[in-house]
Each structure stands twice: as structure tokens, then as C-alpha cells.
Write an enzyme that holds these catalytic residues in place. Sequence first.
Site, mmCIF file in Angstrom:
data_model
loop_
_atom_site.group_PDB
_atom_site.id
_atom_site.type_symbol
_atom_site.label_atom_id
_atom_site.label_comp_id
_atom_site.label_asym_id
_atom_site.label_seq_id
_atom_site.Cartn_x
_atom_site.Cartn_y
_atom_site.Cartn_z
ATOM 1 N N ASP A 83 9.560 -10.228 1.043
ATOM 2 C CA ASP A 83 8.832 -10.585 2.269
ATOM 3 C C ASP A 83 9.262 -11.992 2.679
ATOM 4 O OD1 ASP A 83 7.255 -8.303 2.602
ATOM 5 O OD2 ASP A 83 5.661 -9.070 1.306
ATOM 6 N N LYS B 100 0.440 -6.479 -4.969
ATOM 7 C CA LYS B 100 1.544 -7.446 -5.017
ATOM 8 C C LYS B 100 1.353 -8.545 -6.076
ATOM 9 C CE LYS B 100 3.106 -6.925 -0.247
ATOM 10 N NZ LYS B 100 3.433 -7.601 1.013
#
Length: 298
Positions: A114, A78
Site C-alpha cells: 500500500d 493487516k
Amino acid sequence: MKETDPTGRIDGKTRLLGLIGNPVEHTLSPDIHNTLARLCGLNLVYVPFPVESGKLGDAVRGAWALQVLGLNITVPYKQEVTAFLHSQDPLAAAVGSVNTLVREADGYKGYNTDMSGLLRAMAEDGVSLEKENVILLGAGGVGRAIAFLCAMKGAAHVWLLNRNEKRAQEVALEVNRTVGRNCVTAGNLEQWRELPKGSYLAIQATSVGLYPDVTRAVIEDSAFYGLLHTGYDLIYRPGRTRFMALCEQAGARAFNGLRMLVYQGVEAFELWNRTAVTREQAGQIYRMLSEKLTENGK
Ligand code: NAP
């Protein structure tokens, strides 16, 4: 995008979506996106791509060459993936973590759904960060991003408690410097005992309690849970964690991370397809995953 064939057949116009990470075998994202594609009548297929260490750049460039419409990025890539993007959404750039790549004219643009997904999930659960005193447990990848999110979305103050206190101190310094106010205070997992009297929202962002380690909570002392009005656990395997049980025993509301998982997917799907997923469709995905996790006994 053109309507999918009602038989679900892959044809010459099928577009590809996928997940890059390592490992990817246990992901629920194909369930989310292939079901959303069907519900929205879009001709898409979503598949997991395990990518070996050192191959991330090749994978992103290859996906671009293959006209892949969009990608999710998961652990451990990420942060590393930001080096291979043509641009980034401001929230993703601030938190330095990207979980969604959206195909644009000149390359992939990075987003952090997210965080936008967590906000949407919390809103649906009746939880807000604004003016809240937040106890954030965990300063790992997601904990760090949530510290930024809390600061940017108007939390009154964040107490960031982590087993490795140095890691929490570094995050607090970075967030406070970025937002220009001292809104995050770091400590270790014992320092909840020193918090000012009050009523707190706790966000559980450690991996303690995650299946199969289901009998543990990151803080066991029941006095801690007496400080809370709400406990928000990011874990969704199991559906009711020990942290949630301890919150409820102390009279606080408790939520798991399944709605966050659903909405990080919904937000990505909406970005890829420039479409809106209805609350009913998101609810269908939530129920499907809930049943699947229950069937698996997790
Ligand atoms: P990560 O970067 O590996 O961070 C793990 C965190 O857990 C760190 O704060 C670590 O503390 C702490 N921790 C690990 N073992 C511990 C122990 N024995 N005692 C105390 N603290 C411990 O993981 P992440 O990517 O941030 O993910 C964190 C959690 O969020 C995971 O449970 C993950 O499943 C969940 N998650 C949920 C969603 C969703 O959609 N619902 C999305 C992403 C992540 P140290 O710094 O001291 O090691």
C-alpha cells in the site's frame, strides 16, 4: 515461470495467489492480478479467501502447505498477520502493517505495498512527499502507515488531523519516537484553522466520502481548501469525491486513490513473480478498473 496456455486453461503447473480478509466479496484484486498474469504470460490464478475471525493463523499455515505463491492481506488482518510471518520488509515492520505475503524458502515475508504503491502512484501523478508540508486527514490503519511514510520519505512536516484526536496523538508520538525528530503534529479536524500560513499537500485517508456516502467530505469549509496546492484522496469509489471537487473549486490539483490501488497490486505482483510490470501494462490495468467502476456507477 512458464508461459500460460493461450486458452487460459488451468493445468498442473498453475500457481495460486490469493487475498485473505473479511469481507472480500467486493475486491478488485482478482481483476488486477488475473489480468496482469495474462498480460505477462504467467500461469497463475488469483482468488479471494474470506477468513473468519480467529482463523488467520490456520489460513496462513494452510496456504503455506498448499504451496500458495503469495497472498494479499486486507481488513481486518493487516496488523494481526505479522504474528504469522517469518520475516518482514523494513517499511512494513516500521508501520506495523502488512498487505502482501511473499513465499520464501522458510516462510512468508511481509511487505506493505500500500505504501510503496502510494509512492509510485504519487510519482506518476507528479506528487512528491520530499520537503512537503503535509496535512494528513485520518489516523486509521492507512493514515497511520502514511504518517510513517511521510516521516521516512523526507516530508518537512506532517499535520495529522483526526476526528478522534487521541488516536492521532498516539500515532504522532510513535512516528516521532521512531524517526527521532518531531515531524508529526497531531490535532482534531478543526485544527487546520491553526496551521502556519503556507501551501500544503493534503492526503485524505479517512473513509468519509466513500461510496455510498458520496455527498460528504471530511472537512466542508471551503477556506480549508484554499490552503492546498494538491489534494490526494485515497478513495477511488467514487472516482471523483466531494473532497476532490472542493480541492478543484479552490484551484488545487486533485487525485483519487485508483492509481494507488493499481500500484499496490503491481508491486505485489512484481514481488511474487520477480518480474517488472511496465508502465503501459499498469496503465492498461488502470483503464480497465476505471471503466469497471464507471460501469458500476461508482
Ligand atoms: P480505518 O482504519 O477504518 O480508518 C478510518 C479513518 O476514517 C479514521 O481516521 C476515522 O477517524 C475516519 N473516519 C471514519 N468516519 C469518520 C467520520 N464520520 N468523520 C471523520 N472521520 C471519520 O480505515 P483505513 O483502512 O485506514 O482506510 C482509510 C481510507 O483509505 C478508506 O477510505 C479506504 O477506502 C482508503 N484506502 C484506499 C486504498 C487504495 O488503494 N486506494 C487502500 C487502503 C485504504 P476516527 O479515528 O476518529 O474513527
